[in-house]
Motif scaffolding. Structure first.
Motif, PDB file in Angstrom:
ATOM      1  N   LYS A   2      10.146  -8.583   4.285  1.00 46.39           N
ATOM      2  CA  LYS A   2      11.585  -8.743   4.531  1.00 46.39           C
ATOM      3  C   LYS A   2      12.197  -9.616   3.441  1.00 46.39           C
ATOM      4  CE  LYS A   2      14.692 -10.216   8.308  1.00 46.39           C
ATOM      5  NZ  LYS A   2      14.713 -10.773   9.696  1.00 46.39           N
ATOM      6  N   LYS A  44      13.304  -0.374  -1.296  1.00 45.16           N
ATOM      7  CA  LYS A  44      13.093   0.740  -0.370  1.00 45.16           C
ATOM      8  C   LYS A  44      11.818   1.497  -0.711  1.00 45.16           C
ATOM      9  CE  LYS A  44      17.813   1.486   1.247  1.00 45.16           C
ATOM     10  NZ  LYS A  44      18.959   2.413   1.370  1.00 45.16           N
ATOM     11  N   GLU A  49      12.099  -4.378   4.211  1.00 44.12           N
ATOM     12  CA  GLU A  49      13.284  -4.502   5.063  1.00 44.12           C
ATOM     13  C   GLU A  49      14.300  -5.352   4.309  1.00 44.12           C
ATOM     14  OE1 GLU A  49      14.822  -6.549   9.230  1.00 44.12           O
ATOM     15  OE2 GLU A  49      12.668  -6.378   8.841  1.00 44.12           O
TER      16      GLU A  49
END
Length: 476
Positions: A2, A44, A49
Motif C-alpha cells: 500500500k 498497478k 494498493e
C-alpha cells in the motif's frame, strides 16, 4: 503493498515580489490524482494498493504564502493520518519551493511526514533537476530520482523510475540511506541545457554510475539560480541499493562532485546571446521564420512576473520591415479587464504595463482587438485553463495580454489564445531556453539579456542569503 502518492510542485523565485497563493495552483484530489501521475501504471503493474492524496502544481512565481503551504500540507497529512498502515510514500516535488517564515517547503513537508510515520517507511521522490536541496534533506527521504532533460520532457519516465525503485525497496525490505554533497556553484538554467556540454556529459556520467552494482540513483541538481536562500547551489545526491552499499554511495558522491565542479567554467549559453536592442535588430534582419526572442529577464517559467514592457516599448514604434511580430504574453490584469470588456474587432486605446517597477512602465497602444482566448498552464498542467488572454493588433505587431503570469511553452498555448504561430516572423516569449515544441520550429533562438527577476548575469545579482564563497561570484 500500500503506497500513498501525490504531487506538490512549485519553483520559487524570491526576486518576484508577488507572493504565491492557493489560487495560483492547479489542484486535483482523490482518484483524479492517479490520472495525472505516470507512477500509477507502475504501481498497478506491481499490484500496489494506491492511496492518492493531492496533485497541486503551479507556474514558477514568488515566495509561497505560509497559509498556502499549510493548505496543501494539511490535505496531504489528512490522507496520511487515515492510512498509517502504508508500506511507502511516493511524491513528485520540485526541490526549490520557498515558504514564508518556513524556508524549504519540501523539507518542511518531509519533516511533518516523518513526525507522523517515523523513519521505517520508505519515501521516494521525483524531483526537478533545478532543485535547491537543503543540507539535511537527505536525512528524511530514502530514494530520489531527478529529471534528466533540460528543457524538461521526461517527467513521466522519471516518475515511473522512482516508483519502481520504491516498489523494489519495499519488496527487498531494503534499508536505504542516501549520500549528499552541496557544491559551491550556482548555474543559471540557460547555461545548462541537456543537449550541450558540459551537462550532456554529466548526464551520461549519471547513467554510467547507475550501472555500478549497488547504486540505484545518481543525481546532479543544477540549482535554481533566482532563489536567494541558504540552499541555493548545485548539489549531488546518490542513492545506494541498500545499507550494504552506503560506503560506495559516499565514494560515488565524491567522485561525481569532483567531476561536476571541475567543469564549472564550461557552462555557457547555447543560444545567440544579445542585448535587447541588438536582439530585435538581428531578429528583424533574419530572412527565415519564425525567430524567437526570449525575454530572459522576465522568464515566467523561472518565476518572473511576466509583466515587463521593455521589449514592447522598443517594438511598438519601430519599423518592422514588413515583418509580423508577436509578443506572448504580458501579464497585466487591469489592461486585460479593459480589453475583455470590448468585442473582437473593436478599436481600442489602452495602456499596458502595471508600473510595479522600472521594467513594467505603461506603454500606450491603439489597435484592434484581434482575439480572446484561454491561458494554459505550465509543465504538468499544459492542458489546464489557468487564465484568459486578449490579443491586441497594432499594425504588424500583435500583443497578447493575460490576466495572470504564465508562459507560452507549447504550440497549443498559442492556438488556445486565438493566434497562429505560422503567421509570425518574430515571436517574443517570456522564457529563457526555448521549450521543445518551440525549439523544433524555430529558425533562430535569441536570448535577449533583459533585466528583471530572472536576470541571466547572476554574478551581478545582489544575493543576501546564498552560501559564500560560491562560483561565479567568488571565482576562487
Amino acid at each position: 503493498m500500500k503506497i500513498i502518492t501525490g504531487c506538490l510542485y512549485h519553483e520559487t523565485n524570491t526576486f518576484n515580489s508577488f507572493p504565491t497563493s492557493v489560487e495560483d495552483f492547479v489542484l486535483v484530489e482523490g482518484n483524479e490524482v492517479e490520472k495525472r501521475l505516470a507512477s500509477t501504471e507502475v504501481f498497478k503493474d506491481n499490484g500496489v494498493e494506491i492511496v492518492p492524496s493531492i496533485y497541486a502544481t503551479a507556474l514558477s512565481s514568488g515566495t509561497v504564502k505560509k497559509e498556502a503551504y499549510r493548505y496543501f500540507a494539511d490535505k496531504f497529512l489528512s490522507v496520511l493520518e487515515k492510512n498509517k498502515d502504508i508500506d511507502g510514500i511516493w511524491l513528485h516535488l520540485h526541490g526549490s519551493m520557498v515558504v514564508e517564515e518556513i524556508g524549504s517547503g519540501e523539507l518542511a513537508l518531509l519533516k511533518e511526514i516523518r513526525a507522523c510515520i517515523g523513519y521505517d517507511i520508505p519515501i521516494s521522490l521525483t524531483l526537478d533537476i533545478h532543485g535547491n536541496l537543503a543540507e539535511d534533506f537527505h536525512q528524511y527521504v530514502n530514494i530520489v530520482y531527478s529529471y534528466r532533460t533540460v528543457p524538461h520532457v521526461d517527467q513521466p519516465e522519471v516518475e515511473r523510475i522512482s516508483a519502481q525503485l520504491l516498489v523494489n525497496a519495499i519488496k527487498n525490505n531494503a534499508k536505504i540511506r542516501p549520500s549528499f554533497k552541496g557544491l559551491p556553484m550556482i548555474i543559471p538554467g540557460e547555461k545548462a541545457v541537456a543537449a550541450s556540454e558540459p551537462l550532456r556529459s554529466i548526464l551520461d556520467k549519471l547513467k554510467e554510475l547507475e550501472q555500478r552494482k549497488g547504486i540505484i540513483s545518481a543525481n546532479f541538481f543544477i540549482c535554481h539560480a533566482w532563489n536567494d536562500t541558504e540552499n541555493t547551489r548545485s548539489s549531488i545526491f546518490v542513492v545506494p541499493e541498500s545499507e550494504e552499499y552506503k560506503g560506495l554511495a559516499d565514494e560515488v558522491t565524491e567522485e561525481l562532485a569532483n567531476y561536476v565542479y571541475d567543469r564549472r567554467h564550461e557552462f555557457e549559453f547555447n543560444a545567440t546571446v544579445l542585448e535587447p536592442q541588438e536582439a530585435i535588430e538581428q531578429a528583424l534582419d533574419e530572412p527565415s521564420k519564425p525567430v524567437f526572442i526570449s525575454d530572459s529577464g522576465d522568464n515566467s517559467t523561472a518565476g518572473a512576473p511576466g509583466m515587463s514592457t521593455l521589449l514592447l516599448e522598443s517594438l511598438k514604434d519601430r519599423d518592422l520591415q514588413d515583418k509580423k511580430v508577436l509578443i506572448s504574453a504580458i501579464y497585466d490584469p487591469d489592461a486585460f479587464h479593459q480589453l475583455n470588456s470590448h468585442e473582437v474587432g473593436d478599436q481600442v486605446a489602452i495602456k499596458v504595463g502595471t508600473n510595479i517597477d522600472k521594467y513594467s512602465t505603461p506603454v500606450e497602444l491603439e489597435g484592434t482587438l484581434k482575439a480572446k482566448g484561454d491561458l494554459l498552464g505550465y509543465l504538468n498542467a499544459t492542458n489546464d485553463k489557468v487564465g484568459e488572454t486578449c490579443t491586441l493588433s497594432i499594425g504588424n505587431l500583435d500583443v497578447i495580454i493575460a490576466n495572470r503570469g504564465d508562459s507560452f511553452i507549447t504550440i497549443n498555448h498559442f492556438t488556445r489564445a486565438g493566434v497562429d504561430v505560422n503567421d509570425y516572423d518574430v515571436i517574443v516569449v517570456k522564457q529563457g531556453y526555448l521549450f521543445d515544441e518551440l525549439s523544433a520550429i524555430s529558425k533562430l533562438d535569441i536570448l535577449a539579456m533583459t533585466p528583471g527577476a530572472t536576470y541571466q548575469r547572476i554574478e551581478k545579482i545582489e544575493y543576501e542569503n546564498i552560501p559564500r564563497p560560491i562560483f561565479p561570484m567568488d571565482m576562487e
